[in-house]
Design a protein around this motif. Structure first.
Motif, PDB file in Angstrom:
ATOM      1  N   SER A 119       0.837  -1.207   0.000  1.00  0.00           N
ATOM      2  CA  SER A 119       0.000   0.000   0.000  1.00  0.00           C
ATOM      3  C   SER A 119       0.869   1.253   0.000  1.00  0.00           C
ATOM      4  O   SER A 119       0.554   2.243  -0.672  1.00  0.00           O
ATOM      5  CB  SER A 119      -0.921   0.009   1.220  1.00  0.00           C
ATOM      6  OG  SER A 119      -1.867  -1.031   1.159  1.00  0.00           O
ATOM      7  N   LEU A 120       1.978   1.212   0.750  1.00  0.00           N
ATOM      8  CA  LEU A 120       2.872   2.368   0.837  1.00  0.00           C
ATOM      9  C   LEU A 120       3.408   2.756  -0.539  1.00  0.00           C
ATOM     10  O   LEU A 120       3.470   3.937  -0.885  1.00  0.00           O
ATOM     11  CB  LEU A 120       4.031   2.061   1.787  1.00  0.00           C
ATOM     12  CG  LEU A 120       5.061   3.180   1.979  1.00  0.00           C
ATOM     13  CD1 LEU A 120       4.427   4.374   2.684  1.00  0.00           C
ATOM     14  CD2 LEU A 120       6.266   2.676   2.765  1.00  0.00           C
ATOM     15  N   ARG A 121       3.752   1.767  -1.347  1.00  0.00           N
ATOM     16  CA  ARG A 121       4.330   2.070  -2.663  1.00  0.00           C
ATOM     17  C   ARG A 121       3.299   2.768  -3.562  1.00  0.00           C
ATOM     18  O   ARG A 121       3.648   3.654  -4.338  1.00  0.00           O
ATOM     19  CB  ARG A 121       4.865   0.798  -3.308  1.00  0.00           C
ATOM     20  CG  ARG A 121       3.800  -0.156  -3.821  1.00  0.00           C
ATOM     21  CD  ARG A 121       4.305  -1.564  -4.031  1.00  0.00           C
ATOM     22  NE  ARG A 121       5.532  -1.600  -4.809  1.00  0.00           N
ATOM     23  CZ  ARG A 121       6.250  -2.703  -4.996  1.00  0.00           C
ATOM     24  NH1 ARG A 121       5.851  -3.847  -4.435  1.00  0.00           N
ATOM     25  NH2 ARG A 121       7.339  -2.680  -5.716  1.00  0.00           N
ATOM     26  N   GLU A 122       2.027   2.362  -3.448  1.00  0.00           N
ATOM     27  CA  GLU A 122       0.967   3.000  -4.234  1.00  0.00           C
ATOM     28  C   GLU A 122       0.755   4.442  -3.783  1.00  0.00           C
ATOM     29  O   GLU A 122       0.564   5.344  -4.605  1.00  0.00           O
ATOM     30  CB  GLU A 122      -0.333   2.217  -4.102  1.00  0.00           C
ATOM     31  CG  GLU A 122      -0.282   0.783  -4.636  1.00  0.00           C
ATOM     32  CD  GLU A 122      -0.233   0.718  -6.150  1.00  0.00           C
ATOM     33  OE1 GLU A 122      -0.465   1.763  -6.799  1.00  0.00           O
ATOM     34  OE2 GLU A 122       0.020  -0.367  -6.700  1.00  0.00           O
ATOM     35  N   GLU A 123       0.776   4.656  -2.476  1.00  0.00           N
ATOM     36  CA  GLU A 123       0.566   6.003  -1.938  1.00  0.00           C
ATOM     37  C   GLU A 123       1.699   6.939  -2.364  1.00  0.00           C
ATOM     38  O   GLU A 123       1.459   8.091  -2.747  1.00  0.00           O
ATOM     39  CB  GLU A 123       0.462   5.936  -0.417  1.00  0.00           C
ATOM     40  CG  GLU A 123      -0.783   5.203   0.071  1.00  0.00           C
ATOM     41  CD  GLU A 123      -0.683   4.709   1.505  1.00  0.00           C
ATOM     42  OE1 GLU A 123      -1.598   3.999   1.956  1.00  0.00           O
ATOM     43  OE2 GLU A 123       0.324   5.011   2.171  1.00  0.00           O
ATOM     44  N   ILE A 124       2.930   6.440  -2.299  1.00  0.00           N
ATOM     45  CA  ILE A 124       4.070   7.267  -2.688  1.00  0.00           C
ATOM     46  C   ILE A 124       4.048   7.558  -4.182  1.00  0.00           C
ATOM     47  O   ILE A 124       4.322   8.684  -4.619  1.00  0.00           O
ATOM     48  CB  ILE A 124       5.386   6.585  -2.266  1.00  0.00           C
ATOM     49  CG1 ILE A 124       5.521   6.628  -0.741  1.00  0.00           C
ATOM     50  CG2 ILE A 124       6.591   7.268  -2.927  1.00  0.00           C
ATOM     51  CD1 ILE A 124       6.722   5.910  -0.200  1.00  0.00           C
ATOM     52  N   THR A 125       3.693   6.570  -4.978  1.00  0.00           N
ATOM     53  CA  THR A 125       3.579   6.783  -6.424  1.00  0.00           C
ATOM     54  C   THR A 125       2.534   7.851  -6.726  1.00  0.00           C
ATOM     55  O   THR A 125       2.737   8.709  -7.590  1.00  0.00           O
ATOM     56  CB  THR A 125       3.210   5.471  -7.132  1.00  0.00           C
ATOM     57  OG1 THR A 125       4.253   4.504  -6.930  1.00  0.00           O
ATOM     58  CG2 THR A 125       3.032   5.686  -8.630  1.00  0.00           C
ATOM     59  N   ALA A 126       1.417   7.817  -5.988  1.00  0.00           N
ATOM     60  CA  ALA A 126       0.362   8.812  -6.184  1.00  0.00           C
ATOM     61  C   ALA A 126       0.879  10.211  -5.857  1.00  0.00           C
ATOM     62  O   ALA A 126       0.616  11.176  -6.589  1.00  0.00           O
ATOM     63  CB  ALA A 126      -0.851   8.478  -5.320  1.00  0.00           C
ATOM     64  N   VAL A 127       1.618  10.345  -4.761  1.00  0.00           N
ATOM     65  CA  VAL A 127       2.165  11.650  -4.371  1.00  0.00           C
ATOM     66  C   VAL A 127       3.146  12.155  -5.424  1.00  0.00           C
ATOM     67  O   VAL A 127       3.098  13.327  -5.837  1.00  0.00           O
ATOM     68  CB  VAL A 127       2.850  11.576  -2.992  1.00  0.00           C
ATOM     69  CG1 VAL A 127       3.651  12.844  -2.710  1.00  0.00           C
ATOM     70  CG2 VAL A 127       1.816  11.367  -1.898  1.00  0.00           C
ATOM     71  N   LEU A 128       4.033  11.278  -5.881  1.00  0.00           N
ATOM     72  CA  LEU A 128       5.032  11.683  -6.874  1.00  0.00           C
ATOM     73  C   LEU A 128       4.384  12.138  -8.176  1.00  0.00           C
ATOM     74  O   LEU A 128       4.939  12.971  -8.904  1.00  0.00           O
ATOM     75  CB  LEU A 128       6.005  10.535  -7.145  1.00  0.00           C
ATOM     76  CG  LEU A 128       6.930  10.130  -5.981  1.00  0.00           C
ATOM     77  CD1 LEU A 128       7.808   8.959  -6.372  1.00  0.00           C
ATOM     78  CD2 LEU A 128       7.773  11.307  -5.527  1.00  0.00           C
TER      79      LEU A 128
END
Length: 349
Positions: A119-128
């Protein structure tokens, strides 16, 4: 009779066709739902708005009935004007009402295998993908650590923010030990509650061995490997001193990599002095340079709400029934392990 039989045959055909259509539609719907479920869902909560609503509700509760009536009337008028202004901005193509930078808030409550990294990787990708200049990220972190490769990947995900020069703050209210601290040290700033548990920069592994029990019961175990150190220690077979030595060497090498990583993230920290496997409370961790500030995530958010639009990001994975059941069992095991750790007073690996 012919009329009745023909009518019955016609009715049977109609029912068959209807059932066939229902089956086809059901299959199509299930397939489309499965495609959506494979992706999951990214949920956003505007914490700034929640805080403003709470502040207004508390203020209204302290008024008398007459004041409340006037206040509600004024609020209704205010919200109507805001909606009208938002509609006008949307027509002109302006979608950023506040003009403030965004503080993206994420949560990571880590299990032993760090499965939350998906989930963390998806959230960070969304922010980037949407971050603007002056945007920042605040991660509310809670983890006693776990497997090296899982938390190594979690730390690498946070490094993506660092690589894109997006300031990252990690707030620890309870615990960031071992793998949890590996994640925390990536941040530009670490905030820790006074009695949160910080540190445990070490590596530990233990393996039970029941070889003598098997021998007493005349049970033989054969282990065949290709490669001298394909298997160093085993649960069933007889362990050798050479295997034990190699296992210890691997642990020391992992510990060295851990220390080097922490030092690269926090160069001013005396890593040798704190990489003993010990853990400290937040106040002690501040004195040793493991954290930068004493405080809670709540105060950090309230402070930023003056100058930032605060938005919480949460990626929800859609799971099948079997995954839900096994996930619930794993969470129960993690809670039991965490409870055991809290009673024992020692951070996990």
């Amino acid at each position: 009779m012919d009329l009745l039989s023909n009518y019955g045959l016609f009715l049977a055909r109609v029912v068959t066709i209807v059932l066939a259509i229902v089956v086809v539609v059901t299959v199509i719907v299930n397939l489309s739902q499965r495609k959506r479920q494979q992706r999951g869902e990214l949920r956003m909560t505007r914490l700034s708005e929640q805080y403003d609503d709470m502040k207004e509700e508390v203020a209204a509760a302290m008024m008398d009935s007459h004041q409340q009536k006037q206040w509600h009337k004024a609020q209704k008028k205010k919200h109507k004007q805001e909606a009208k202004a938002a509609k006008a901005r949307a027509k002109q193509g302006e979608f950023d009402a506040s003009g403030k930078p965004v503080l993206w808030v994420m949560d990571f409550k880590g299990s032993m295998d760090a499965q939350e990294v998906s989930s963390l990787r998806e959230e960070i990708t969304a922010v980037l993908s949407v971050a603007k200049p002056k945007d920042e990220v605040l991660l509310r972190l809670e983890s006693p650590g776990g497997v090296v490769h899982g938390y190594g990947l979690a730390a690498s995900q946070l490094q993506r923010l660092r690589a894109h020069k997006i300031p990252l703050t990690v707030a620890v209210d309870k615990v960031a030990a071992s793998g949890g601290y590996m994640m925390a040290c990536v941040a530009d700033r670490i905030i820790a509650a006074p009695f949160s548990i910080i540190g445990s920069i070490g590596v530990v592994a233990q393996i039970p061995n029941i070889n003598r029990l098997l021998k007493r019961n005349d049970i033989d175990v054969e282990l065949h490997t290709a490669g001298q150190y394909k298997r160093t220690l085993t649960v069933l077979g007889e362990n050798t001193e050479e295997g034990r030595q190699k296992f210890r060497e691997d642990l020391n090498e992992t510990h060295k990599l851990f220390k080097d990583f922490v030092h690269s993230m926090r160069p001013s920290l005396d890593v040798d002095a704190v990489a003993t496997g010990e853990h400290w409370f937040g106040i002690q961790a501040l004195e040793k340079g493991l954290v930068d500030e004493i405080g809670t995530s709540d105060d950090a958010l309230l402070e930023r709400m003056k100058d930032y639009e605060v938005i919480n990001l949460h990626y929800v994975e859609r799971k099948k029934m079997v995954q839900r059941l096994t996930g619930a069992a794993a969470e129960s095991a993690d809670r039991l392990l965490l409870r055991w750790w809290q009673r024992g007073g020692s951070p996990l690996p």
